[in-house]
Design a protein around this motif. Structure first.
Motif, PDB file in Angstrom:
ATOM      1  N   THR A 191      11.229   8.828  -4.254  1.00  0.00           N
ATOM      2  CA  THR A 191      10.337   9.099  -3.136  1.00  0.00           C
ATOM      3  C   THR A 191      11.095   9.027  -1.822  1.00  0.00           C
ATOM      4  O   THR A 191      12.018   8.231  -1.667  1.00  0.00           O
ATOM      5  CB  THR A 191       9.177   8.101  -3.090  1.00  0.00           C
ATOM      6  N   SER A 192      10.715   9.856  -0.917  1.00  0.00           N
ATOM      7  CA  SER A 192      11.322   9.882   0.407  1.00  0.00           C
ATOM      8  C   SER A 192      10.215   9.889   1.445  1.00  0.00           C
ATOM      9  O   SER A 192       9.350  10.753   1.432  1.00  0.00           O
ATOM     10  CB  SER A 192      12.190  11.138   0.550  1.00  0.00           C
ATOM     11  N   GLY A 193      10.228   8.886   2.288  1.00  0.00           N
ATOM     12  CA  GLY A 193       9.225   8.840   3.342  1.00  0.00           C
ATOM     13  C   GLY A 193       8.077   7.899   3.064  1.00  0.00           C
ATOM     14  O   GLY A 193       7.206   7.729   3.902  1.00  0.00           O
ATOM     15  N   TYR A 194       8.043   7.293   1.883  1.00  0.00           N
ATOM     16  CA  TYR A 194       7.003   6.330   1.581  1.00  0.00           C
ATOM     17  C   TYR A 194       7.487   5.380   0.490  1.00  0.00           C
ATOM     18  O   TYR A 194       8.456   5.654  -0.206  1.00  0.00           O
ATOM     19  CB  TYR A 194       5.695   7.009   1.185  1.00  0.00           C
ATOM     20  N   THR A 195       6.772   4.269   0.321  1.00  0.00           N
ATOM     21  CA  THR A 195       7.188   3.211  -0.583  1.00  0.00           C
ATOM     22  C   THR A 195       6.636   3.442  -1.976  1.00  0.00           C
ATOM     23  O   THR A 195       5.421   3.508  -2.178  1.00  0.00           O
ATOM     24  CB  THR A 195       6.694   1.852  -0.062  1.00  0.00           C
ATOM     25  N   LEU A 196       7.547   3.522  -2.934  1.00  0.00           N
ATOM     26  CA  LEU A 196       7.168   3.859  -4.297  1.00  0.00           C
ATOM     27  C   LEU A 196       6.170   2.873  -4.890  1.00  0.00           C
ATOM     28  O   LEU A 196       5.257   3.272  -5.622  1.00  0.00           O
ATOM     29  CB  LEU A 196       8.414   3.920  -5.174  1.00  0.00           C
ATOM     30  N   GLU A 197       6.297   1.605  -4.592  1.00  0.00           N
ATOM     31  CA  GLU A 197       5.499   0.594  -5.280  1.00  0.00           C
ATOM     32  C   GLU A 197       4.002   0.748  -4.998  1.00  0.00           C
ATOM     33  O   GLU A 197       3.190   0.188  -5.720  1.00  0.00           O
ATOM     34  CB  GLU A 197       5.967  -0.801  -4.892  1.00  0.00           C
ATOM     35  N   ASP A 198       3.639   1.496  -3.992  1.00  0.00           N
ATOM     36  CA  ASP A 198       2.241   1.716  -3.661  1.00  0.00           C
ATOM     37  C   ASP A 198       1.649   2.944  -4.335  1.00  0.00           C
ATOM     38  O   ASP A 198       0.510   3.327  -4.053  1.00  0.00           O
ATOM     39  CB  ASP A 198       2.073   1.870  -2.151  1.00  0.00           C
ATOM     40  N   TYR A 199       2.428   3.571  -5.236  1.00  0.00           N
ATOM     41  CA  TYR A 199       2.012   4.831  -5.830  1.00  0.00           C
ATOM     42  C   TYR A 199       1.992   4.774  -7.353  1.00  0.00           C
ATOM     43  O   TYR A 199       2.818   4.109  -7.976  1.00  0.00           O
ATOM     44  CB  TYR A 199       2.952   5.960  -5.385  1.00  0.00           C
TER      45      TYR A 199
END
Length: 127
Positions: free
Chosen positions: A24-32
């Protein structure tokens, strides 16, 4: 700009292994919640595997259970799909997808569940 960047894939002989990555680029993976899908020529896109956020629950299509493993490394903002014992019928374009956990409704193999997609990577299993 938020996006999913895929890597891996290629040509492998039957019985071989490949590892796909989705960063992911631009956001935090752990929230997805992350899903892997594939689409073979002339066929609909189908769910392969998914991993949730928080408890990291994993899901697999029956066709890949015992051969594919999904995992995530939140520190690297990357999800992996390790594919072993590959078969010719695994040949397809593989896509990673993501949806914020707050929007996730549990339909882990529904393409409409996810709101962003990688560009896809070709996996070809052939001798």
């Amino acid at each position: 700009q938020s996006q999913l960047v895929q890597s891996g894939g290629g040509l492998v002989q039957p019985g071989g292994s490949l590892r796909l990555s989705c960063t992911t680029s631009g956001y935090t993976l752990e929230d997805y919640v992350i899903g892997w899908f594939r689409q073979a020529p002339g066929k609909e896109r189908e769910g392969v595997s998914s991993i949730s956020s928080g408890d990291d629950s994993t899901y697999y299509a029956d066709s890949v259970k015992g051969r594919f493993t999904i995992s995530r490394d939140n520190a690297k903002n990357t999800v992996y799909l390790q594919m072993n014992s590959l078969k010719p019928e695994d040949t397809a374009v593989y896509y990673c997808s993501a949806v914020p956990s707050r929007l996730y409704t549990g339909r882990y193999f529904d393409v409409h569940e996810y709101d962003r997609w990688g560009r896809g990577t070709q996996v070809t299993v052939s001798s």
